[in-house]
Write a protein that holds these residues in place. Sequence first.
Motif, PDB file in Angstrom:
ATOM      1  N   ASN A 132       0.850  -1.187   0.000  1.00 43.40           N
ATOM      2  CA  ASN A 132       0.000   0.000   0.000  1.00 43.40           C
ATOM      3  C   ASN A 132       0.887   1.238   0.000  1.00 43.40           C
ATOM      4  O   ASN A 132       2.118   1.146   0.111  1.00 43.40           O
ATOM      5  CB  ASN A 132      -0.950   0.012   1.211  1.00 43.40           C
ATOM      6  CG  ASN A 132      -0.222  -0.295   2.510  1.00 43.40           C
ATOM      7  OD1 ASN A 132       0.725   0.403   2.865  1.00 43.40           O
ATOM      8  ND2 ASN A 132      -0.652  -1.349   3.203  1.00 43.40           N
ATOM      9  N   LEU A 133       0.246   2.390  -0.123  1.00 42.89           N
ATOM     10  CA  LEU A 133       0.983   3.656  -0.178  1.00 42.89           C
ATOM     11  C   LEU A 133       1.718   3.928   1.131  1.00 42.89           C
ATOM     12  O   LEU A 133       2.859   4.424   1.124  1.00 42.89           O
ATOM     13  CB  LEU A 133       0.026   4.808  -0.492  1.00 42.89           C
ATOM     14  CG  LEU A 133       0.658   6.208  -0.572  1.00 42.89           C
ATOM     15  CD1 LEU A 133       1.694   6.269  -1.693  1.00 42.89           C
ATOM     16  CD2 LEU A 133      -0.426   7.263  -0.782  1.00 42.89           C
TER      17      LEU A 133
ATOM     18  N   LYS B 181       5.035   2.127   1.320  1.00 42.05           N
ATOM     19  CA  LYS B 181       6.038   2.743   0.441  1.00 42.05           C
ATOM     20  C   LYS B 181       6.602   4.018   1.082  1.00 42.05           C
ATOM     21  O   LYS B 181       7.809   4.261   1.038  1.00 42.05           O
ATOM     22  CB  LYS B 181       5.413   3.059  -0.914  1.00 42.05           C
ATOM     23  CG  LYS B 181       6.422   3.534  -1.955  1.00 42.05           C
ATOM     24  CD  LYS B 181       5.768   3.703  -3.321  1.00 42.05           C
ATOM     25  CE  LYS B 181       6.795   4.112  -4.371  1.00 42.05           C
ATOM     26  NZ  LYS B 181       6.186   4.260  -5.727  1.00 42.05           N
ATOM     27  N   ILE B 182       5.713   4.813   1.694  1.00 40.79           N
ATOM     28  CA  ILE B 182       6.162   6.038   2.365  1.00 40.79           C
ATOM     29  C   ILE B 182       7.052   5.697   3.551  1.00 40.79           C
ATOM     30  O   ILE B 182       8.110   6.310   3.751  1.00 40.79           O
ATOM     31  CB  ILE B 182       4.943   6.877   2.833  1.00 40.79           C
ATOM     32  CG1 ILE B 182       4.179   7.409   1.618  1.00 40.79           C
ATOM     33  CG2 ILE B 182       5.380   8.020   3.734  1.00 40.79           C
ATOM     34  CD1 ILE B 182       2.882   8.109   1.963  1.00 40.79           C
TER      35      ILE B 182
END
Length: 622
Positions: free
Chosen positions: A305-306, A309-310
Amino acid sequence: MGSNTNDFINQWLLKYQLSVFKYERIASVINTFVAVVILIYNYGFYIAEEELKVLLSILDVIFFVYCISYLLRIIFSSHRFKFFKSTFVEGTFLLYIAFNGLFHYFFGVRLIEELFKSFWLDNPFIQYVNYLFFCLFILISIEITKSSSSISEYKIKPSTTFIFSFILLILLGTFALMLPACSIGIDESMSFLDALFTSVSASCVTGLAVVDTGQFFTFKGKLVILFLAQLGGIGIVSFATFFATFLSKGVSLKHKTIIQDVLSSEDLSSATGLLRKVIFLTLLIEALGSILIFFSWDSNLVFNNLFQKIFYSIFHSISAFCNAGFSLFPDSLNTYIVSDETTEFSTPGMVVDLRHMYGLHLVIGFIIIFGSFGFTTIEEIFSPQKIADRFRNPWKKYSIGTSISLYSTVILILVGMIAVFFLEIDELREDRTLFESLVASFFQSVTTRTAGFNSMDFGSMKPSTIIVMIFLMFIGAAPGSTGGGIKSSTFYVLLLSSIGIIRGQERIVVRKRTISDDNIKRSYSIFMFAAIYNLMAIFVLTITELDNPNIDILPLVFEQISAFGTAGLSMGITGELSSFGKVVIILSMYIGRVGTLTLALALSSTVQTNKFQYPEAHVMVG
């Protein structure tokens, strides 16, 4: 009449001032201790939602005590306006908490929880609990910062305070990593020795690991490691001093002395000002690094998910700038596995290949370089004021310290890059182009300057390459940086001094400036302490690992120098070390971070000097 009444009230308050302050301080300490226990219990253990409601009631009491404590300090203060002005941040935050608490008490509505509901967040109650514990964490930080300001009242050397701050950080990190909620899928918590090893490695920004960081630790465990690396990189006392500048008007002389040593500042009076600039620049570089890393991940690497990644981008940016060397991938940037072999990625059959993400390697490499420059160098090069001055006067030279840091960094990186490229040319050209081989050589040379990441397999490198790596790790980064080693400036002064002695020069001159005898003596002392300690540690390791047939002498030497230089690189033997071997490496990481000379100054007693001199004696040397 009103004036007389006011004077009477003030006299009455002054009469009981000391007693009230005494019991208020005791109540605050007890309240903070309970707050820390509640915080650890909530995030360190797996608890049911019903238990959270009980914790909320306890939190209400803790917040109430903090508010009453602050109110009493205002009422019984001799100069109320001055006190409120000097504690404006703390007072405003407590006023905000008191307003929310009173609103809930009288109207039965939790404003923040209702706000979370309006944003359609998943489980707003849990989000509200996290928000309350975040507020609690801020209050605990404020109390700890205020307590740290009292160190000037004790007759303790600044160097002693510095090294004990790391011991405190290490012990807190060890305890946190042993909590059940920090480890994935195991019946028991992490063992004390492994938790201590990991905590020391993170706090001393080394990167050596006895477990796979990405798969062994939960998100909370990874946050603990990230927190330790960030605090360890700049120093817990530095952060305490930084926040103290916002909570009160002044910083003690002892704090300034510690900060001067940490940042290698030449001027004591400007130490705290430099610290503020350094921390803002650090956070800025880490933020920009996170953004660049975010866009450097290969499109073939699909995150779950985002948020993942962050977080991966932020983690590797902070780890790189602090030269911590921790990675969330099994084999750092040399990782080449299928997603089915890891619990971190849910996409089946996906190849996780970081070996050929050369854009990522370059980004992380330059972040590492910025972290290894030294804080004073970073401030002189990247602060907006210095950049503006440079535009007005392009021919203005950098200070000698900054010039030495820049030149030595560039020269050592080039030496390492050329050595890796030509010594490992066969392995590099197997599956890399010429440009990719140069990038790999550059990155591996950069990371030996105490960074800890690797994009090549050190276990398969030639002995000649390993010796070059050992040399670079022993020298380390620039002074006042997040890196370890004897420091590049120390090596530079030693080199100039040795050449000067051979040539018969009476003094060492750099850019029409004389290097003082104190600097030269300090450099020789650092080198001797480092050389003797490493020889002793290697000797002990050869005894502790005698019965291990898988460990040879060269990997042991590499591991020891890597630990002392806080480089975090390994030839793959860290997890195979015996318990005694791990203890030796733990001690080496700690000494390498605090500095051999700092440790010697802390342990030594003051020497009484006299104004007389004995006759000279001739001793045969060489």
